[in-house]
Structures are given as structure tokens and as C-alpha cells.
Design an enzyme around this catalytic site. Structure first.
Site, short mmCIF file in Angstrom:
data_model
loop_
_atom_site.label_atom_id
_atom_site.label_comp_id
_atom_site.label_asym_id
_atom_site.label_seq_id
_atom_site.Cartn_x
_atom_site.Cartn_y
_atom_site.Cartn_z
CG PHE A 240 -2.10 -0.90 1.09
CD1 PHE A 240 -3.20 -0.55 0.31
CD2 PHE A 240 -2.13 -2.12 1.75
CE1 PHE A 240 -4.28 -1.40 0.18
CE2 PHE A 240 -3.21 -2.98 1.63
CZ PHE A 240 -4.29 -2.62 0.84
CB CYS A 268 6.65 -6.52 1.65
SG CYS A 268 8.43 -6.68 1.96
CE LYS A 269 0.71 -8.90 6.02
NZ LYS A 269 0.10 -9.27 7.33
CG LEU A 270 1.55 -0.03 4.74
CD1 LEU A 270 0.68 -1.20 5.14
CD2 LEU A 270 1.70 0.95 5.90
#
Length: 302
Positions: A240, A268-270
């Protein structure tokens, strides 16, 4: 920049107050920062997920969700089965009553009244939900993702304020990964004939949405399954660009609802340079403030 005391004046707009809060401290400043991030993500034509956990619909937040859909501030909703059920309660005209947490719960049970902290909802409301949903479910055949099923529910809503109806009209995906963990799930189990809900179709669809070549944003209200379902969809994509979280939980207990957005960067989601802020505040306070700010700041520029 110095900390600046808000200049409160007669007739002040909510957006002005939120702007001023951004120059103060603690969670007031975080509300101001979050408002700016939300404004930027919408202005940049980002695809924005709203994740909604907790008893937000019984608490009166439904028209804010509907308004954010109607005004194009969010592109998809991820929520719980409970919030879906309570949205149907509202759309059928039954509603939720202002109650009290200082009450004899045994007496409430005898009166067929259910309590959600300081909100009351009658057993009759759930009987109306069953009557409505049983009709919808028995009409449907085939395999549906949860968002496809909820579009069918929304199409049959007469209430123009219903976010399920708005979602159906605008084809906004409303993912409900915990639909089966709710009264609605019980009714699907009881009344389905040739209807199946395939939750893996939800996973496939949300991952596809995360792979779009555009800015991606998320507004997390609460936490729980809706938060995880949305953030984990980014594991295969790039992460994101924007994230705002409203929670009353704290990170040291190790639970997801209190997990920081910085922690999400480790997965690594953001993206490493994502603009992100967490507001530690009751969502029934912070969420309406953010929406009011967006209405003023974005509508004025149109």
C-alpha cells in the site's frame, strides 16, 4: 513548526478543527495527519479499501460508510458478518436503541432485548433479518463470492441509505470473509438450496484488485479479520502507498488489531515509503471526523 492551540470560533467547520488538531499533539495531531493522508489518497485517484471491524453499524456509523461509497472516497469495503447483519437490521427499519451498560442483562433477556455495550437491539429485529434473508437465499442458485452474494442482498434493499444497496448499484465489492461467523451465515446454511459461498473467490478477487497499476490506500477501522484479509492480499503485490489505522488496541500484546503499520512494512504489506499513521482513539469519534474533513476539503475543490 510550533505546537499551536486551536483557534476555536463560533460556527467553526469540522474540517477547520481537524486541520487545527494537526498542529497540536498526541492523537489529536494524528487525526490531523490522517485527514491529510486520506485527502491525498483520494485526490490521487487511489483505489481505497475501508476495513471495518467491531460494532460500528450498531454504533451508528452506517451512513458514514454509505457516504464514503457514494462520494467515491472508498473503492471497496471489507467487513464482518456482524456488521452486515446489523446493516440489514437498519435497512429493514428496525434500528438500534440507545441503551445503557448499567442494566440487568437477565431482565433484558426476559424482554427479548440484546445488548451491545450501551446499545439495545430487539430479538424481533433478527426475526425480520431472517425473514428477509431467507427469501433472498432461497432465490439464488450457483456459486457466489461473498461480495457477489452481498450485491444480491443490496439489490433487494429498499433503503436508499443502505451501503449494501449503494455497493450493488455502483458494483463496489463488499468482502465479508467472516460471513459464515454471523447470523447471516447461519441463515445461508439453513435456507440454501443450490447456493454456495466460495470464499476463495474473494481471495482471488481482492488480490487482483491489489495488482492494479495505480496508487493503493487502506483505511483500517478496528482490526481483526477485515484488517488481515486486506493487508495479506498485498503480500503478492507491491504494498500500500497510503494507510490510516484507527484502533484502541496497543501493540505489545501481539494481537493484530494493535499491530502497528510500521510492523506491516516488515511484511511488505506497505511500501517502505508509504504514508501511514495510526490514531489511538475510539473509532466512533475519529471516523466521523475524517469523513467530515474529506467532505469539506474534497467537495470544495470540485
Amino acid at each position: 513548526m510550533r505546537v499551536t492551540s486551536p483557534e476555536i470560533h463560533e460556527g467553526i467547520k469540522v474540517s477547520e478543527l481537524v486541520e487545527m488538531l494537526g498542529k497540536t499533539a498526541f492523537n489529536a495531531r494524528r487525526i490531523g495527519e490522517a485527514a491529510k493522508i486520506c485527502e491525498e489518497m483520494v485526490k490521487n485517484d487511489s483505489f481505497v479499501f475501508l476495513t471495518l471491524a467491531g460494532a460500528m453499524i450498531p454504533a451508528g456509523m452506517r451512513k458514514i460508510v454509505a457516504g464514503m461509497m457514494q462520494n467515491g472516497f472508498i473503492s471497496s469495503l471489507v467487513t464482518t458478518g456482524a456488521n452486515v447483519v446489523h446493516e440489514i437490521v437498519e435497512s429493514l427499519g428496525m434500528g438500534h436503541e440507545i441503551g445503557s451498560c448499567y442494566v440487568d442483562d437477565k431482565a433484558l433477556a426476559e424482554e427479548n432485548v440484546n445488548r451491545i455495550y450501551d446499545v439495545f437491539v430487539s430479538q424481533e429485529a433478527f426475526e425480520k433479518v431472517e425473514e428477509f434473508l431467507s427469501g433472498v437465499i432461497s432465490e439464488l442458485e450457483g456459486v457466489y463470492a461473498s461480495y457477489e452474494f452481498l450485491w444480491e442482498v443490496g439489490k433487494r434493499m429498499n433503503d436508499e441509505s443502505s451501503f449494501l444497496r449503494i455497493a450493488a448499484e455502483k458494483e463496489i465489492p463488499v468482502f465479508c470473509p467472516t460471513l459464515h461467523d454471523s447470523i447471516a451465515g447461519l441463515h445461508v446454511m439453513i435456507y440454501r438450496k443450490n447456493l454456495q459461498i466460495d470464499f476463495f473467490r474473494d481471495v482471488s478477487r481482492i488480490i487482483d484488485l491489489c495488482f492494479q497499476k495505480r496508487k493503493m490506500g487502506v483505511i483500517v477501522v478496528g482490526g481483526g479479520v477485515p484488517k488481515n484479509f486486506t493487508l495479506q492480499a498485498m503480500l503478492l503485490a507491491e504494498g500500500f502507498d497510503y494507510a490510516v489505522q484507527i484502533t484502541t488496541d496497543s501493540p505489545q500484546w501481539g494481537g493484530l488489531s494493535g499491530a502497528t503499520l510500521e510492523e506491516a512494512k516488515s511484511w511488505c504489506k506497505l511500501k517502505p515509503d508509504a504514508k501511514a499513521v495510526t490514531i489511538y482513539c475510539d473509532a466512533t469519534i475519529a471516523f466521523p471526523l475524517l469523513y467530515a474533513y474529506l467532505l469539506d476539503s474534497l467537495k470544495e475543490n470540485q
